[in-house]
Design a protein around this motif. Structure first.
Motif, PDB file in Angstrom:
ATOM      1  N   TYR A  99      49.086  86.584  71.166  1.00 22.98           N
ATOM      2  CA  TYR A  99      50.493  86.635  70.769  1.00 22.98           C
ATOM      3  C   TYR A  99      50.670  87.769  69.771  1.00 22.98           C
ATOM      4  O   TYR A  99      50.029  87.782  68.708  1.00 22.98           O
ATOM      5  N   LEU A 100      51.511  88.731  70.115  1.00 23.81           N
ATOM      6  CA  LEU A 100      51.856  89.845  69.228  1.00 23.81           C
ATOM      7  C   LEU A 100      50.614  90.535  68.661  1.00 23.81           C
ATOM      8  O   LEU A 100      50.501  90.753  67.460  1.00 23.81           O
ATOM      9  N   GLY A 101      49.672  90.830  69.543  1.00 26.08           N
ATOM     10  CA  GLY A 101      48.509  91.608  69.151  1.00 26.08           C
ATOM     11  C   GLY A 101      47.323  90.831  68.629  1.00 26.08           C
ATOM     12  O   GLY A 101      46.289  91.422  68.322  1.00 26.08           O
ATOM     13  N   LYS A 102      47.442  89.516  68.534  1.00 20.73           N
ATOM     14  CA  LYS A 102      46.360  88.702  67.993  1.00 20.73           C
ATOM     15  C   LYS A 102      45.955  87.597  68.958  1.00 20.73           C
ATOM     16  O   LYS A 102      46.795  87.088  69.711  1.00 20.73           O
ATOM     17  N   VAL A 103      44.686  87.221  68.920  1.00 20.98           N
ATOM     18  CA  VAL A 103      44.217  86.048  69.662  1.00 20.98           C
ATOM     19  C   VAL A 103      44.498  84.822  68.809  1.00 20.98           C
ATOM     20  O   VAL A 103      44.017  84.716  67.679  1.00 20.98           O
ATOM     21  N   VAL A 104      45.305  83.891  69.344  1.00 21.65           N
ATOM     22  CA  VAL A 104      45.677  82.705  68.576  1.00 21.65           C
ATOM     23  C   VAL A 104      44.868  81.479  69.004  1.00 21.65           C
ATOM     24  O   VAL A 104      44.819  80.481  68.266  1.00 21.65           O
ATOM     25  N   GLU A 105      44.254  81.546  70.188  1.00 18.41           N
ATOM     26  CA  GLU A 105      43.422  80.423  70.639  1.00 18.41           C
ATOM     27  C   GLU A 105      42.474  80.919  71.722  1.00 18.41           C
ATOM     28  O   GLU A 105      42.849  81.729  72.570  1.00 18.41           O
TER      29      GLU A 105
ATOM     30  N   PRO B  33      45.539  71.818  74.409  1.00 17.39           N
ATOM     31  CA  PRO B  33      45.913  73.016  73.647  1.00 17.39           C
ATOM     32  C   PRO B  33      46.181  72.662  72.191  1.00 17.39           C
ATOM     33  O   PRO B  33      46.861  71.692  71.902  1.00 17.39           O
ATOM     34  N   ARG B  34      45.650  73.461  71.271  1.00 21.65           N
ATOM     35  CA  ARG B  34      45.812  73.165  69.852  1.00 21.65           C
ATOM     36  C   ARG B  34      46.860  74.036  69.171  1.00 21.65           C
ATOM     37  O   ARG B  34      47.461  73.632  68.190  1.00 21.65           O
ATOM     38  N   HIS B  35      47.066  75.246  69.666  1.00 16.83           N
ATOM     39  CA  HIS B  35      48.066  76.124  69.049  1.00 16.83           C
ATOM     40  C   HIS B  35      49.443  75.862  69.661  1.00 16.83           C
ATOM     41  O   HIS B  35      49.565  75.705  70.883  1.00 16.83           O
TER      42      HIS B  35
ATOM     43  N   LEU C  84      38.463  77.569  69.533  1.00 16.16           N
ATOM     44  CA  LEU C  84      38.907  78.162  68.278  1.00 16.16           C
ATOM     45  C   LEU C  84      40.418  78.316  68.280  1.00 16.16           C
ATOM     46  O   LEU C  84      41.016  78.713  69.288  1.00 16.16           O
ATOM     47  N   THR C  85      41.043  78.013  67.154  1.00 15.74           N
ATOM     48  CA  THR C  85      42.499  78.072  67.029  1.00 15.74           C
ATOM     49  C   THR C  85      42.876  78.690  65.691  1.00 15.74           C
ATOM     50  O   THR C  85      42.238  78.409  64.673  1.00 15.74           O
ATOM     51  N   ALA C  86      43.907  79.529  65.701  1.00 21.55           N
ATOM     52  CA  ALA C  86      44.415  80.130  64.461  1.00 21.55           C
ATOM     53  C   ALA C  86      45.774  79.508  64.152  1.00 21.55           C
ATOM     54  O   ALA C  86      46.816  80.020  64.563  1.00 21.55           O
TER      55      ALA C  86
END
Length: 368
Positions: free
Chosen positions: A248-254, A265-267, A337-339
Motif C-alpha cells: 500500500y502506497l509503496g510499503k509492504v503492510v502484510e 488477514p491481520r491488516h 508479518l503485519t505492520a
C-alpha cells in the motif's frame, strides 16, 4: 504424460536445497525526483514509489505481490531486475549483493533473472519475427544450445503451447494470449532461476488467463523456477502463489503464507481487499463488504505514521505519529508479518467499518 510435460521433464534440473534463499530484498527504496523552477530547474520533491520494502524468495518458490494501482508493485519488480536503480536498500541474489552492481558485474546473472511484462502488445518488437525475438537473448549472452538456436526456439514454442512452425511469423499475427506465451518463451530462453511476472494476465480474457497461469505453474513445477508474481486479481494470486505480500502506497503492510493471509488477514487494508474480491461460493453471496472512503494519498506527500490511516476505520492518534513496524503478531502463524498498531483478529468482521451488503451488484470502490 503429454508432449509438453515430456519436453519440460527433459530440462528439469536437480531440486534445490529446501529453504535456500534465492532473492533477498532489504529496505528497498525508490524515489523519483520531481523537477521544477524557472529558468533553472531543480528538484522540488520526490515521488516515493517504493519505500523500505523487504522480502525473500526461496528457490522454486512463488511470491505474490498485490495492491491497488500505483502502490509500487511494478516498480519493485523493475528494481529487482535492475531496470531501475535503487535509491536505498539492498538486493541480494544467491547471497551476492547486486544493488549497485555495474553492467559488467550483472552480466553473468542477467540470464538467471528474467521478466514477463504486463502488455503483450507493446513488449514485443513488431518488426522482428518470433524466432528473432526469442533468439536475441541467446545471441546477447553468447549461448549456443545443442542443436542450434533455431531448434531451441522451436522447442520453447512447443513448451508454451504454440506451433513451432510459427517461427517466422510476426507478433501482429498472434492473439493477445499467444503473444503473452511468446513473452514467456523469451523469458525461458536462458533457463532462468527467477522470473518477475508483472501482471502477466491482466490484459487477457478470462479463459486465456487460466491457460497462461496454468502454463506458468507447470513451468514452476517442472523446471523449479522461482516467481515474483505481480497481480491485481486476488483469486489468481491465491491460485498461483505460495506466499503473498500486500503493498500500500509503496510499503509492504502484510506478508504471509497464502492460506494464512487469505483465511486470517491481520491488516485492515488486506481485509478490505479480500472483502472486495468476488466470491464464487453462493453461500457467501450476502457477505459484508468493507467500503473504503477517500482516495489513495499522493506518493509525493504520503501521510505521516501509518500511510493507510487516512482511509482506515481503526486509525487513532498513534497511527499519525508512529509508523508501524512489520512484525509477527501474537496469535499469527509463523512468518505472518503485519505492520499495524491495531490489527484485525482475522476471523471477526470489523465492528466500525463502513459496510454494504451485496444484495445487488454494485461497482467496487476498492481495486483488487
Amino acid at each position: 504424460m503429454s508432449a509438453e510435460q515430456t519436453s519440460l521433464a527433459k530440462k528439469k534440473e536437480p531440486a534445490a536445497a529446501p529453504g535456500r534463499p534465492l532473492l533477498e530484498v532489504e529496505g528497498l527504496t525508490k524515489h523519483f525526483p520531481v523537477m521544477g523552477g524557472f529558468p533553472f530547474k531543480r528538484q522540488v520533491g520526490a515521488v516515493q514509489a517504493v519505500d523500505d520494502v523487504s522480502f525473500t524468495v526461496a528457490e522454486g518458490e512463488s511470491l505474490g505481490l498485490v495492491g491497488e494501482s500505483g502502490c509500487g508493485k511494478s516498480t519493485t519488480g523493475r528494481l529487482v531486475t535492475r531496470l531501475y536503480e535503487p535509491t536505498a536498500g539492498s538486493i541480494k541474489y544467491l547471497g551476492q549483493d547486486i544493488t549497485h552492481a555495474s553492467r559488467k558485474e550483472l552480466a553473468p546473472i542477467r540470464s538467471e533473472i528474467q521478466m514477463i511484462f504486463q502488455d503483450p502488445y507493446s513488449s514485443l518488437n513488431p518488426r522482428h519475427t518470433v524466432g528473432t525475438i526469442i533468439t536475441n537473448p541467446m545471441e546477447i549472452n553468447g549461448i549456443n544450445p545443442p542443436g542450434g538456436r533455431e531448434a531451441r526456439v522451436k522447442e520453447l514454442l512447443e513448451i508454451v503451447g504454440l506451433n513451432p512452425e510459427h517461427y517466422n511469423r510476426f507478433p501482429h499475427e498472434f492473439s493477445g494470449g499467444q503473444r503473452q506465451r511468446i513473452g514467456v518463451a523469451r523469458a525461458l530462453a536462458l533457463n532462468p532461476k527467477l522470473i518477475i511476472a508483472d501482471e502477466p494476465v491482466s490484459a487477457l480474457d478470462v479463459s486465456i488467463q487460466a491457460q497462461v497461469v496454468n502454463l506458468l505453474q507447470n513451468l514452476q513445477r517442472e523446471l523449479g523456477i522461482a516467481f515474483v508474481f505481480i497481480a491485481h486479481d486476488l483469486s489468481i494470486v491465491r491460485h498461483f502463489s505460495q506466499r503473498v505480500a500486500v503493498m500500500y502506497l509503496g510499503k509492504v503492510v502484510e506478508i504471509a503464507d497464502r492460506d494464512s493471509l487469505y483465511e486470517r488477514p491481520r491488516h485492515p487494508y488486506t481485509h478490505a481487499l479480500l472483502s472486495a474480491a468476488p466470491d464464487a461460493d453462493p453461500d457467501n453471496a450476502a457477505a459484508e463488504r468493507i467500503r473504503l472512503t477517500g482516495d489513495v494519498p499522493s506518493p509525493l506527500n504520503p501521510p505521516s505514521g501509518c500511510r493507510f490511516r487516512t482511509r482506515c476505520w481503526k486509525a487513532q492518534e498513534k497511527c499519525a505519529t508512529e509508523e508501524p513496524v512489520l512484525l509477527q503478531l501474537s496469535g499469527s502463524a509463523d512468518g505472518h508479518l503485519t505492520a499495524c498498531h491495531f490489527p484485525e483478529d482475522g476471523d471477526a468482521k470489523p465492528a466500525t467499518a463502513a459496510k454494504v451488503t451485496d444484495t445487488v451488484p454494485e461497482p467496487r470502490e476498492t481495486e483488487d
